[in-house]
Design a protein around this motif. Sequence first.
Motif, PDB file in Angstrom:
ATOM      1  N   TRP A  47      88.834  77.769  48.177  1.00 17.16           N
ATOM      2  CA  TRP A  47      90.251  78.490  48.662  1.00 17.16           C
ATOM      3  C   TRP A  47      91.136  77.206  48.841  1.00 17.16           C
ATOM      4  O   TRP A  47      90.776  76.345  49.580  1.00 17.16           O
ATOM      5  N   LYS A  48      92.263  77.275  48.386  1.00 17.60           N
ATOM      6  CA  LYS A  48      93.478  76.562  48.833  1.00 17.60           C
ATOM      7  C   LYS A  48      94.775  77.149  49.096  1.00 17.60           C
ATOM      8  O   LYS A  48      95.184  78.142  48.374  1.00 17.60           O
ATOM      9  N   LEU A  49      95.395  77.121  50.303  1.00 18.13           N
ATOM     10  CA  LEU A  49      96.606  77.642  50.603  1.00 18.13           C
ATOM     11  C   LEU A  49      97.770  77.385  49.703  1.00 18.13           C
ATOM     12  O   LEU A  49      97.888  76.001  49.658  1.00 18.13           O
ATOM     13  N   SER A  50      98.405  78.260  49.077  1.00 17.75           N
ATOM     14  CA  SER A  50      99.521  77.923  48.248  1.00 17.75           C
ATOM     15  C   SER A  50     100.647  77.930  49.237  1.00 17.75           C
ATOM     16  O   SER A  50     101.662  77.200  49.050  1.00 17.75           O
ATOM     17  N   TYR A  51     101.012  79.084  49.848  1.00 20.72           N
ATOM     18  CA  TYR A  51     102.304  79.239  50.400  1.00 20.72           C
ATOM     19  C   TYR A  51     102.096  80.414  51.522  1.00 20.72           C
ATOM     20  O   TYR A  51     101.451  81.185  51.390  1.00 20.72           O
ATOM     21  N   VAL A  52     103.287  80.609  52.533  1.00 19.62           N
ATOM     22  CA  VAL A  52     103.212  81.647  53.407  1.00 19.62           C
ATOM     23  C   VAL A  52     104.719  81.988  53.336  1.00 19.62           C
ATOM     24  O   VAL A  52     105.517  81.012  53.369  1.00 19.62           O
ATOM     25  N   ILE A  53     105.081  83.306  53.306  1.00 17.61           N
ATOM     26  CA  ILE A  53     106.386  83.616  53.439  1.00 17.61           C
ATOM     27  C   ILE A  53     106.508  84.791  54.294  1.00 17.61           C
ATOM     28  O   ILE A  53     105.367  85.798  54.549  1.00 17.61           O
ATOM     29  N   GLU A  54     107.620  85.367  54.894  1.00 18.95           N
ATOM     30  CA  GLU A  54     107.880  86.465  55.708  1.00 18.95           C
ATOM     31  C   GLU A  54     107.825  87.546  54.634  1.00 18.95           C
ATOM     32  O   GLU A  54     108.689  87.303  53.838  1.00 18.95           O
ATOM     33  N   ALA A  55     107.441  88.642  54.860  1.00 22.55           N
ATOM     34  CA  ALA A  55     107.606  89.633  54.042  1.00 22.55           C
ATOM     35  C   ALA A  55     107.745  91.146  54.787  1.00 22.55           C
ATOM     36  O   ALA A  55     107.029  91.243  55.569  1.00 22.55           O
ATOM     37  N   GLU A  56     108.745  91.866  54.384  1.00 22.96           N
ATOM     38  CA  GLU A  56     108.762  93.066  54.986  1.00 22.96           C
ATOM     39  C   GLU A  56     107.837  94.141  54.622  1.00 22.96           C
ATOM     40  O   GLU A  56     107.568  94.911  55.195  1.00 22.96           O
ATOM     41  N   ARG A  57     107.602  94.220  53.288  1.00 25.35           N
ATOM     42  CA  ARG A  57     107.036  95.163  52.524  1.00 25.35           C
ATOM     43  C   ARG A  57     105.948  94.464  51.568  1.00 25.35           C
ATOM     44  O   ARG A  57     106.167  94.801  50.222  1.00 25.35           O
ATOM     45  N   PRO A  58     105.003  93.415  52.031  1.00 28.79           N
ATOM     46  CA  PRO A  58     104.252  92.768  51.041  1.00 28.79           C
ATOM     47  C   PRO A  58     103.433  93.762  50.271  1.00 28.79           C
ATOM     48  O   PRO A  58     102.791  94.783  50.834  1.00 28.79           O
ATOM     49  N   LEU A  59     103.207  93.261  48.864  1.00 33.01           N
ATOM     50  CA  LEU A  59     102.273  94.019  48.227  1.00 33.01           C
ATOM     51  C   LEU A  59     102.692  95.578  47.681  1.00 33.01           C
ATOM     52  O   LEU A  59     101.768  96.247  47.370  1.00 33.01           O
ATOM     53  N   ILE A  60     103.912  95.925  47.977  1.00 36.82           N
ATOM     54  CA  ILE A  60     104.179  97.286  47.887  1.00 36.82           C
ATOM     55  C   ILE A  60     105.195  97.179  46.542  1.00 36.82           C
ATOM     56  O   ILE A  60     106.080  96.630  46.705  1.00 36.82           O
ATOM     57  N   ILE A  61     104.829  98.154  45.933  1.00 35.97           N
ATOM     58  CA  ILE A  61     105.543  98.618  44.630  1.00 35.97           C
ATOM     59  C   ILE A  61     106.269 100.239  44.719  1.00 35.97           C
ATOM     60  O   ILE A  61     105.223 100.706  44.507  1.00 35.97           O
ATOM     61  N   GLY A  62     107.274 100.308  45.183  1.00 29.24           N
ATOM     62  CA  GLY A  62     107.912 101.660  45.354  1.00 29.24           C
ATOM     63  C   GLY A  62     109.313 101.649  44.818  1.00 29.24           C
ATOM     64  O   GLY A  62     109.439 100.792  44.147  1.00 29.24           O
ATOM     65  N   ASP A  63     109.771 102.851  45.366  1.00 29.35           N
ATOM     66  CA  ASP A  63     111.239 103.040  44.780  1.00 29.35           C
ATOM     67  C   ASP A  63     112.046 102.230  45.149  1.00 29.35           C
ATOM     68  O   ASP A  63     112.928 101.528  44.217  1.00 29.35           O
ATOM     69  N   GLU A  64     112.092 101.712  46.273  1.00 25.10           N
ATOM     70  CA  GLU A  64     113.119 100.348  46.646  1.00 25.10           C
ATOM     71  C   GLU A  64     113.004  98.980  45.702  1.00 25.10           C
ATOM     72  O   GLU A  64     114.062  98.557  45.202  1.00 25.10           O
ATOM     73  N   GLU A  65     111.853  98.751  45.553  1.00 23.30           N
ATOM     74  CA  GLU A  65     111.338  97.653  44.714  1.00 23.30           C
ATOM     75  C   GLU A  65     111.783  97.695  43.333  1.00 23.30           C
ATOM     76  O   GLU A  65     112.534  96.992  42.543  1.00 23.30           O
ATOM     77  N   LEU A  66     111.716  98.895  42.922  1.00 21.55           N
ATOM     78  CA  LEU A  66     112.002  99.421  41.389  1.00 21.55           C
ATOM     79  C   LEU A  66     113.611  99.367  41.135  1.00 21.55           C
ATOM     80  O   LEU A  66     114.290  98.781  40.182  1.00 21.55           O
ATOM     81  N   LYS A  67     114.329  99.851  42.163  1.00 20.52           N
ATOM     82  CA  LYS A  67     115.724  99.823  42.109  1.00 20.52           C
ATOM     83  C   LYS A  67     116.290  98.348  42.212  1.00 20.52           C
ATOM     84  O   LYS A  67     117.203  98.421  41.427  1.00 20.52           O
ATOM     85  N   LYS A  68     115.832  97.590  43.159  1.00 25.68           N
ATOM     86  CA  LYS A  68     116.175  96.138  43.062  1.00 25.68           C
ATOM     87  C   LYS A  68     115.861  95.313  41.692  1.00 25.68           C
ATOM     88  O   LYS A  68     116.786  94.584  41.418  1.00 25.68           O
ATOM     89  N   LEU A  69     115.236  95.833  40.916  1.00 21.81           N
ATOM     90  CA  LEU A  69     114.824  95.325  39.633  1.00 21.81           C
ATOM     91  C   LEU A  69     115.795  95.773  38.700  1.00 21.81           C
ATOM     92  O   LEU A  69     115.801  95.266  37.640  1.00 21.81           O
ATOM     93  N   SER A  70     116.321  96.970  38.669  1.00 24.88           N
ATOM     94  CA  SER A  70     117.072  97.564  37.757  1.00 24.88           C
ATOM     95  C   SER A  70     118.441  96.976  37.642  1.00 24.88           C
ATOM     96  O   SER A  70     119.065  96.433  38.264  1.00 24.88           O
TER      97      SER A  70
END
Length: 70
Positions: A47-70
């Motif tokens: 195991w090797k650490l790549s990075y750490v980020i602050e995340a509001e909704r990590p690992l979630i694919i929802g309507d908000e995320e799909l709208k951002k990508l559209s």
Amino acid sequence: MFMAEFKLRFGDRKWYVRRIVEASSLEEAEEKAKRYAELMNRGEVEWKLSYVIEAERPLIIGDEELKKLS
């Protein structure tokens, strides 16, 4: 809330895993993620650490995320 990404190796294979880290600061999250990687290295998978980020909704694919990508 923070999310850490780890690079895992087993022989010639490698892949990535993400974990949620409970911490009050980025520095604390990085320390916990590094410690986690050290503890997980007891087996055959490295195991090797790549990075750490602050995340509001990590690992979630929802309507908000799909709208951002559209």
